[in-house]
Design an enzyme around this catalytic site. Structure first.
Site, PDB file in Angstrom:
ATOM      1  N   ASN A 175       0.832  -1.206   0.000  1.00  0.00           N
ATOM      2  CA  ASN A 175       0.000   0.000   0.000  1.00  0.00           C
ATOM      3  C   ASN A 175       0.867   1.257   0.000  1.00  0.00           C
ATOM      4  OD1 ASN A 175       0.569  -0.868   2.650  1.00  0.00           O
ATOM      5  ND2 ASN A 175      -1.242   0.110   3.519  1.00  0.00           N
ATOM      6  N   VAL A 176       0.382   2.255  -0.711  1.00  0.00           N
ATOM      7  CA  VAL A 176       1.088   3.524  -0.891  1.00  0.00           C
ATOM      8  C   VAL A 176       0.085   4.639  -0.617  1.00  0.00           C
ATOM      9  CG1 VAL A 176       2.359   4.974  -2.518  1.00  0.00           C
ATOM     10  CG2 VAL A 176       2.663   2.486  -2.588  1.00  0.00           C
ATOM     11  N   GLU A 177       0.267   5.300   0.534  1.00  0.00           N
ATOM     12  CA  GLU A 177      -0.716   6.313   0.947  1.00  0.00           C
ATOM     13  C   GLU A 177      -0.354   7.697   0.423  1.00  0.00           C
ATOM     14  OE1 GLU A 177      -1.003   5.620   5.176  1.00  0.00           O
ATOM     15  OE2 GLU A 177      -2.193   3.800   4.836  1.00  0.00           O
ATOM     16  N   GLU A 196      -3.310  -4.185  -3.236  1.00  0.00           N
ATOM     17  CA  GLU A 196      -3.868  -4.899  -4.386  1.00  0.00           C
ATOM     18  C   GLU A 196      -3.853  -4.038  -5.648  1.00  0.00           C
ATOM     19  OE1 GLU A 196      -5.088  -4.677  -1.351  1.00  0.00           O
ATOM     20  OE2 GLU A 196      -6.010  -6.547  -0.695  1.00  0.00           O
ATOM     21  N   CYS A 206      -9.863  -5.850   1.377  1.00  0.00           N
ATOM     22  CA  CYS A 206     -11.013  -4.953   1.582  1.00  0.00           C
ATOM     23  C   CYS A 206     -12.030  -5.130   0.444  1.00  0.00           C
ATOM     24  CB  CYS A 206     -10.552  -3.502   1.688  1.00  0.00           C
ATOM     25  SG  CYS A 206     -10.159  -2.731   0.115  1.00  0.00           S
TER      26      CYS A 206
END
Ligand SMILES: O=c1ccn([C@H]2C[C@H](O)[C@@H](CO)O2)c(=O)[nH]1
Length: 148
Positions: free
Chosen positions: A53-55, A66, A97
């Protein structure tokens, strides 16, 4: 066509797939949630694809692990996902999710074998009565909305 869940589950080296997800989890960019996630999947041609994940400072546009995984899938030649795993910051199995279940459905379909805390299960268990590409077949969109 996607493999049956039994085939996908049988073809996958689950310990190696989980290890890849953990490696990718360690590279997550999560300054806001501090909740790293890693994901890895086996493709029908034997490739392994994955992501973390890359916020973003604009919280709502953060990318789930994903998202990176399906981007790598497309960028490296496409194909169908046959087995998938995802982990949290402790390296424990994480359930994808809701939005990501839809992403996985697009590229793996109902028989994608998904690693869960209760065993390997077909994606159709996790996204029953799913909306998918076949629902768009023949659709022209709402009347009057097709533009010039
Ligand atoms: O399936 C999931 C669920 C959550 N996250 C990420 C999004 C966000 O960066 C962080 C906390 O929700 O976990 C994923 O990458 N994949």
């Amino acid at each position: 066509m996607s493999d049956s869940p039994a085939t996908g589950a049988g073809r996958a080296d689950w310990p190696a797939l989980r290890e890849r997800a953990r490696e990718l989890m360690s590279r997550a960019y999560v300054p806001y949630s501090k909740y790293p996630v890693g994901a890895a999947a086996l493709v029908d041609d034997g490739r392994i694809v994955g992501g973390c994940n890359v916020e973003n400072a604009s919280y709502g546009i953060g990318l789930c692990a994903e998202c990176g995984l399906v981007s790598e899938l497309a960028a490296t030649g496409g194909g169908r996902l046959v087995a998938f795993t995802c982990c949290d910051g402790r390296g424990e199995i994480l359930m994808p999710c809701g939005r990501c279940r839809q992403l996985l459905w697009e590229h793996g379909g109902p028989n994608l074998a998904v690693d869960t805390a209760s065993g390997v299960r077909p994606l159709s268990d996790l996204l029953p009565d799913a909306f998918g590409p076949e629902h768009l077949a023949g659709a022209d969109g709402p009347t009057g909305s097709t533009g010039p």
